[in-house]
Design a protein around this motif. Structure first.
Motif, PDB file in Angstrom:
ATOM      1  N   LEU A   1     -31.205  27.158 -28.779  1.00 48.35           N
ATOM      2  CA  LEU A   1     -31.609  27.220 -27.375  1.00 48.35           C
ATOM      3  C   LEU A   1     -32.488  26.020 -27.028  1.00 48.35           C
ATOM      4  N   PRO A   2     -32.172  25.315 -25.935  1.00 49.54           N
ATOM      5  CA  PRO A   2     -33.024  24.209 -25.493  1.00 49.54           C
ATOM      6  C   PRO A   2     -34.403  24.732 -25.073  1.00 49.54           C
ATOM      7  N   VAL A   3     -35.420  23.966 -25.385  1.00 49.31           N
ATOM      8  CA  VAL A   3     -36.793  24.327 -25.015  1.00 49.31           C
ATOM      9  C   VAL A   3     -37.330  23.245 -24.082  1.00 49.31           C
TER      10      VAL A   3
ATOM     11  N   SER B   1     -40.498  21.910 -21.149  1.00 43.77           N
ATOM     12  CA  SER B   1     -41.902  21.995 -20.749  1.00 43.77           C
ATOM     13  C   SER B   1     -41.995  21.686 -19.262  1.00 43.77           C
ATOM     14  N   GLY B   2     -42.488  22.624 -18.502  1.00 45.25           N
ATOM     15  CA  GLY B   2     -42.604  22.438 -17.061  1.00 45.25           C
ATOM     16  C   GLY B   2     -41.329  22.814 -16.341  1.00 45.25           C
ATOM     17  N   THR B   3     -40.322  21.929 -16.394  1.00 51.57           N
ATOM     18  CA  THR B   3     -39.026  22.191 -15.754  1.00 51.57           C
ATOM     19  C   THR B   3     -37.903  21.922 -16.753  1.00 51.57           C
ATOM     20  N   VAL B   4     -36.708  22.378 -16.395  1.00 48.38           N
ATOM     21  CA  VAL B   4     -35.547  22.195 -17.271  1.00 48.38           C
ATOM     22  C   VAL B   4     -35.202  20.719 -17.429  1.00 48.38           C
ATOM     23  N   ASP B   5     -35.682  19.880 -16.510  1.00 50.89           N
ATOM     24  CA  ASP B   5     -35.425  18.442 -16.617  1.00 50.89           C
ATOM     25  C   ASP B   5     -36.214  17.797 -17.754  1.00 50.89           C
ATOM     26  N   ASN B   6     -37.155  18.540 -18.323  1.00 50.33           N
ATOM     27  CA  ASN B   6     -37.984  17.987 -19.396  1.00 50.33           C
ATOM     28  C   ASN B   6     -37.771  18.787 -20.684  1.00 50.33           C
ATOM     29  N   ILE B   7     -36.589  18.649 -21.256  1.00 51.32           N
ATOM     30  CA  ILE B   7     -36.272  19.347 -22.502  1.00 51.32           C
ATOM     31  C   ILE B   7     -36.898  18.586 -23.663  1.00 51.32           C
ATOM     32  N   ILE B   8     -37.679  19.307 -24.482  1.00 52.84           N
ATOM     33  CA  ILE B   8     -38.442  18.645 -25.549  1.00 52.84           C
ATOM     34  C   ILE B   8     -37.892  18.926 -26.944  1.00 52.84           C
ATOM     35  N   GLY B   9     -36.944  19.832 -27.053  1.00 56.44           N
ATOM     36  CA  GLY B   9     -36.393  20.124 -28.375  1.00 56.44           C
ATOM     37  C   GLY B   9     -35.426  21.289 -28.333  1.00 56.44           C
TER      38      GLY B   9
END
Length: 433
Positions: free
Chosen positions: A251-253, A255-263
């Protein structure tokens, strides 16, 4: 009697070289390699010739030398023996003059020998060589090796002069290579199916694999609106709750919004961390690196990317770097093998036939895949059926809205997350029928 034996031997000589040439050119290298790996010494000796373009060129050239020499000798010998014997027969039987009888004799010998040479020396051995290429290639190898040694000096002269002539016209000598285009491979697959070597499903998968370079990531991806993801700010209990109710293992993780996937969170890593520590403060330390891939990349390149990065999914971005979807290894394999399901995922319903003859179609269905259902290819710039509906209206459709596309009545059945997810269509044949 002796003349007949010599002529038969010369025709057999031609037949041998014709068979050797066609068998070697048409034989499958993989089959010879298979036999060589299992201890067939003749196959092991033939394999280097098939693998080396220069050696294969020499092999074919020797075959052509043998064919040419045997044909020339056959013509000269036949004219000198049978031709001379026919002249007095024609003179006595048809009262011909010597000059006329000589010409007629030459024509008769030419017709007889040419016909015999074509049928017995070329057509039959060529057919046998193409039908039994492996056996013929192996049986003719030893005599051909002797011919290679015998004609080596002549071969050097001929190849040298031939290559020099090609260079005068700036023509590159590519050699004899077993290289096939995609269209030719498709034809080979069909021939194998018609010959009973491939089942229908195997044929379909092979054809689909050849078409991977025609599919883009955009056509195969899960759209952004359908991505299951996790907010890094959620508590561990909330994250575990989401994971337990989700059918996906990665599952994508963000931070803040879905546009900022961190891992990417792998559920196995979450379980392992919980078992080892019994308490997880944050999932940041167990996140896998995220791979981004442009939406215009071809599907075959995606497989290479997954292999190189040792990952099974990637986040899809457009030309501006905006996240537009997610693609997984399963999405690409499904293009070849068909939809792959498991016990945790709900089965995707692409279409459903209704009692009144209409068809319920998923809005995510690709336009070209829906062609067989609709009886025609919908025109438009969008890749999916739902996208075409929005494109025709020039806005986001409302649930229950009706429109007509290419003489078909279309009902927008369901709209979710600003995307058409289901429509009901009455195809052309139903309307006209």
């Amino acid at each position: 009697m002796i003349e007949t034996i010599v002529i038969i031997l010369l025709i057999l000589m031609t037949a041998f070289y014709v068979a050797a040439e066609f068998a070697t050119v048409s034989v499958r290298k993989t089959k010879i390699q298979y036999l060589a790996e299992r201890g067939n010494k003749t196959a092991a000796d033939l394999l280097p010739i098939l693998n080396d373009v220069h050696k294969l060129d020499e092999y074919i050239s020797v075959s052509q030398i043998g064919i040419t020499l045997s044909s020339l000798i056959l013509g000269a010998y036949g004219e000198a023996t049978i031709g001379l014997q026919l002249i007095p027969i024609l003179e006595n039987s048809f009262n011909m003059e010597v000059t006329t009888a000589t010409s007629a004799s030459a024509i008769i010998v030419l017709i007889i020998l040419t016909s015999s040479q074509m049928v017995l020396g070329e057509l039959i051995p060529k057919s046998l060589a193409l039908q039994y290429s492996v056996q013929v290639a192996l049986y003719t190898l030893r005599p051909m090796q002797w011919s290679l040694k015998f004609f080596s000096w002549f071969l050097i002269i001929l190849n040298g002069s031939g290559n020099a002539f090609l260079r005068l016209f700036n023509i590159n000598h590519a050699g004899h290579r077993h290289v096939y285009s995609t269209e030719e491979i498709s034809m080979i697959i069909e021939e194998s199916r018609n010959g009973g070597l491939l089942q229908t499903e195997e044929t379909r998968m092979l054809h689909q694999a050849l078409k991977l370079d025609l599919r883009t990531v955009r056509q195969l991806m899960v759209p952004r609106s359908s991505i299951s993801s996790i907010n890094i700010e959620l508590s561990i209990d909330q994250i575990i709750e989401i994971v337990s109710q989700n059918p996906y293992t990665r599952l994508p993780v963000y931070s803040g919004t879905v546009d900022n996937i961190i891992g990417i969170l792998h559920t196995k890593d979450l379980v392992r961390a919980y078992v080892e520590t019994r308490k997880i403060e944050s999932i940041k330390d167990i996140l896998l690196p995220v791979t981004f891939i442009p939406e215009t990349v071809k599907a075959d390149k995606v497989l290479v990317s997954f292999k190189n990065t040792h990952s099974q999914q990637a986040i899809v971005i457009d030309e501006f770097g905006v996240i537009v979807g997610l693609i997984t290894l399963e999405d690409v394999l499904a293009e070849i093998m068909g939809e792959i399901g498991d016990e945790f995922k709900e089965e995707k319903i692409i279409y459903q036939l209704l009692a009144d003859g209409s068809i319920r179609i998923s809005g995510l269905t690709l336009v070209d895949e829906a062609e067989s259902l609709l009886g025609t290819l919908w025109d438009g710039e969008s890749d999916t059926i739902g996208g075409i509906v929005s494109e025709k209206l020039g806005r986001l459709p409302e649930q229950g809205e009706k429109l007509n596309i290419q003489d078909m009545d279309v009902l927008v059945e369901k709209v979710e997350n600003r995307a058409v997810t289901s429509i009901i269509v009455r195809p052309m044949e139903k309307i006209n029928g």
